[in-house]
Write an enzyme that holds these catalytic residues in place. Structure first.
Site, mmCIF file in Angstrom:
data_model
loop_
_atom_site.group_PDB
_atom_site.id
_atom_site.type_symbol
_atom_site.label_atom_id
_atom_site.label_comp_id
_atom_site.label_asym_id
_atom_site.label_seq_id
_atom_site.Cartn_x
_atom_site.Cartn_y
_atom_site.Cartn_z
ATOM 1 N N HIS A 132 7.757 6.194 -0.007
ATOM 2 C CA HIS A 132 6.559 6.760 -0.253
ATOM 3 C C HIS A 132 6.166 6.638 -1.600
ATOM 4 O O HIS A 132 7.399 6.721 -2.487
ATOM 5 C CB HIS A 132 6.332 8.057 0.176
ATOM 6 C CG HIS A 132 4.964 8.826 -0.275
ATOM 7 N ND1 HIS A 132 5.002 9.709 -0.948
ATOM 8 C CD2 HIS A 132 3.733 8.238 -0.071
ATOM 9 C CE1 HIS A 132 3.768 9.827 -1.600
ATOM 10 N NE2 HIS A 132 3.031 9.082 -0.634
ATOM 11 N N SER A 133 5.049 5.955 -2.118
ATOM 12 C CA SER A 133 4.609 5.883 -3.365
ATOM 13 C C SER A 133 5.337 4.816 -4.341
ATOM 14 O O SER A 133 5.695 3.833 -4.023
ATOM 15 C CB SER A 133 4.460 7.312 -3.969
ATOM 16 O OG SER A 133 3.640 7.289 -5.119
ATOM 17 N N MET A 134 6.020 5.670 -5.497
ATOM 18 C CA MET A 134 6.905 4.927 -6.242
ATOM 19 C C MET A 134 8.072 4.274 -5.383
ATOM 20 O O MET A 134 8.477 2.979 -5.766
ATOM 21 C CB MET A 134 7.336 6.089 -7.332
ATOM 22 C CG MET A 134 8.501 5.333 -8.366
ATOM 23 S SD MET A 134 9.237 6.698 -9.189
ATOM 24 C CE MET A 134 10.382 7.676 -7.841
#
Length: 348
Positions: A132-134
């Site tokens: 998720h995300s980074m």
């Protein structure tokens, strides 16, 4: 690697106070799904994680976003197919994992090394990743750098390394290094950080995610990132490494991102939250997405929701996630390799 079976109890660290594995350690609730607490030895200490499902098969490796932790998948895990093993880890400096030594700077690309270390420890030839995300970006980069070591990727809401105007990049390097020096000195002082009540912490997490996580779900991100104050009863402090605020995200130019996209060969599901930012000029995102969309094993899904859609509304993504894992996850990949091996042997 040590496994400490599952659901409740606390972890104690002499310099970090009483620690917590999941939200229920603070609220008295059962975990969203039973898990085994895992500790993986690394050169600077250990990587902590939550292992869900059977432990006699290779798990999917779950990676969280910036300043989050293994709790990011707490609400998704009960919906995962029960025969699927999933290891959600805390990246260095996050959650219950060891911080990098004093004086060491956090670079996002170093997480490629973390993945390789875990693979080596468990003797995995290939890895299946959910990020998720980074960490969705880390999955993208890892699959490009090591295309022969990845069975599948599921990325949530951040596709690729973000592009910034060069003057902004230089200014960010300057300010982040100065702020890093300050936080590194604070770490070495060993003084207890500022403490807050439980409700105050929830509010700070909610604001810190820019309201991306519904307030009632912030407890899942908070638990592994806090310690019990030894100075003030009924108060807690954040014990993730404060140097993380000044992570170095610089991975490369847009041209490099396009080349990375061209190198990715594994089955890849990317989930975009419609109400979330692109974190860069959308033209850069679109250029890389166009490359990936031409690949026969790339799948794109857009869903209503915020950046933390997998926490707020896991039901919105679980059907395609389970379907993708069934087709391309560790079990399916192992079966495919075995079939290919048998076919090859039969022709000899």
């Amino acid at each position: 690697m040590d496994s400490d079976d599952n659901s409740s109890g606390t972890i104690t660290g002499s310099d970090l106070g009483q620690r917590y594995r999941h939200a229920g350690d603070l609220t008295g609730e059962a975990p969203t799904r039973p898990f085994a607490e895992i500790s993986i030895t690394v050169p600077w200490g250990h990587i902590s994680g939550k292992w869900y499902g059977p432990q006699n098969v290779q798990p999917i490796l779950g990676l969280h976003g910036w300043q989050d932790n293994a709790g990011t998948f707490d609400r998704l895990m009960p919906l995962l197919s029960p025969d699927v093993a999933f290891l959600s880890i805390d990246l260095p400096g996050h959650g219950l994992s060891s911080r990098l030594p004093d004086g060491c700077y956090y670079n996002s690309v170093d997480n490629l090394y973390v993945i390789r270390l875990i693979m080596k420890q468990y003797k995995w030839e290939k890895v299946s990743l959910v990020g998720h995300s980074m960490s969705s970006i880390i999955c993208f980069v890892f699959a490009a750098v090591f295309p022969d070591k990845v069975d599948m990727i599921i990325g949530i809401d951040a596709l690729k390394p973000h592009q910034r105007p060069y003057p902004s990049v230089i200014r960010t390097m300057e300010t982040r290094l100065d702020e890093f020096l300050r936080e590194d000195e604070r770490n070495r002082s060993k003084n207890e950080p500022p403490s807050y009540t439980y409700d105050e912490l929830i509010e700070r997490v909610y604001i810190g995610t820019f309201h991306s996580v519904n307030k009632e779900h912030c407890k899942h991100l908070m638990a592994r990132n806090i310690g019990k104050s030894e100075k003030y009863p009924d108060k807690y402090f954040f014990c993730r490494d404060r140097r993380l605020k000044f992570y170095n995200y610089a991975i490369g130019s847009q041209e490099l991102c396009v080349e990375m996209a061209n190198r990715i060969t594994c089955p890849y599901l990317f989930i975009k939250a419609a109400q979330s930012s692109y974190f860069e000029d959308k033209k850069y995102y679109d250029e890389v997405l166009d490359v990936l969309l031409k690949k026969p094993n790339f799948e794109y899904l857009e869903v209503n929701g915020s950046h933390h859609v997998h926490m707020n509304d896991p039901e919105a993504i679980i059907a395609p996630v389970n379907n993708f894992i069934q087709r391309f996850g560790p079990a399916a990949a192992a079966a495919s390799r075995q079939k290919a091996k048998e076919t090859k042997e039969s022709k000899l």
